[in-house]
Design a protein around this motif. Structure first.
Motif: not given
Length: 317
Positions: A13, A246, A249, A259, A276
């Motif tokens: 990400a 996010g 992601a 992502a 994440v």
């Protein structure tokens, strides 16, 4: 808890901070396999207050962004444009209609206008309460990714057979053993936990939603998840130019896609990074795709008609 399953792909990400148009200008052309995003609606949310636009200026701004997105997506790629309405003086302006031409005149092809229905929405005393938004799914060419098997729903009548008038198929099962094609109303469940409920009536992210953060207009992971499953392959890259906290992601990384996200707010980027990390650690809380929406029991006090209402004359209701 969630796990990133493939040992062959280590999803990544990348979060980029800055003005969306300025950052998009720096990105490589024809790089991304899928773009999933929900732009701000110009209705005065906290992240919109630094710039006030007329509706005409707003549509012009979106047009510039769409131009950059079309440049960024690969020839086999897709754009999922999740959008709602702008409301002024009680009049509703459906943003998907106002932005459709921005995609069309740049050669994009609309494959579906998908309806996302949710349980809580806009209330009003002078019009019906809004309970849905739309996702415009565009492709750049006729050679696009579409993984139907990943998002099939269970057959309603698996024992249904072809009629006798179908000579070659007469008496044979008429459905696909993997399931049927989901509708553009998005009532489907995929494999494993998605098969628990054939209807996806996806709740929006409100106070009691397990994914809730400080973002005022956060959309649920499972909304992006189905776009990722249907329109990309493992190892592909998904871009969200309005990343927020996010969500895109997370949905991408859950299914071994890379992502890239853009946002101008440091606080949101910080939350996105934390979420994440929680995903990688297996501690991120998300609402499982296909989970049935909560229905209160009549034994619950909040589900019963209050005594005050029972005594009101009909003319006062």
């Amino acid at each position: 808890m969630l796990q990133i399953t493939s040992p062959k792909i280590i999803p990544t990400a990348t979060f980029l901070k800055g003005d969306v148009l300025a950052v998009l200008e720096t990105l490589p052309k024809a790089k991304y396999d899928l773009i999933v995003t929900s732009p701000p609606y110009n209705i005065g949310k906290i992240y919109e207050r630094s710039t006030k636009l007329t509706f005409e200026e707003y549509v012009e701004w979106l047009d510039k962004i769409i131009g950059k997105l079309v440049d960024a997506v690969q020839e086999h790629g897709s754009i999922c444009w999740q959008i709602g309405t702008f409301i002024k003086n009680g009049e509703v302006f459906p943003i998907d209609i106002y932005t459709y031409d921005s995609f069309k005149r740049r050669g994009m092809k609309l494959r579906n206008r998908i309806v996302w229905r949710f349980n809580f929405g806009l209330h009003s005393k002078r019009r019906l309460s809004g309970r849905y938004e739309t996702i415009l799914w565009f492709t750049k060419s006729d050679d696009y990714r579409f993984n139907l098997d990943a998002v099939r729903v269970p057959q309603l009548y698996p024992g249904k057979r072809h009629a006798k008038s179908r000579a070659k198929q007469s008496g044979q099962p008429s459905g696909n053993p993997l399931g049927k094609n989901p509708s553009d109303y998005w009532e489907f469940s995929a494999e494993k936990h998605l098969q628990r409920d054939p209807v996806w009536d996806i709740p929006n992210v409100k106070a009691n939603h397990p994914e809730k953060t400080i973002h005022p207009c956060q959309f649920p992971v499972e909304l992006v998840e189905r776009c990722v499953l249907a329109f990309t392959d493992p190892g592909d890259t998904v871009l969200d130019p309005f990343m927020g906290t996010g969500t895109t992601a997370i949905a991408a990384m859950m299914h071994n896609r890379h992502a890239v996200g853009i946002d101008k707010d440091n606080a949101f980027i910080k939350i996105a990074r934390r979420r994440v990390k929680q995903l990688s650690d297996g501690t991120l809380k998300v609402r499982l795709s296909g989970k049935k929406t909560h229905q209160p029991k009549q034994s619950n006090k909040v589900a019963r008609v209050p005594n005050e209402w029972k005594s009101l004359p009909k003319r006062e209701l």
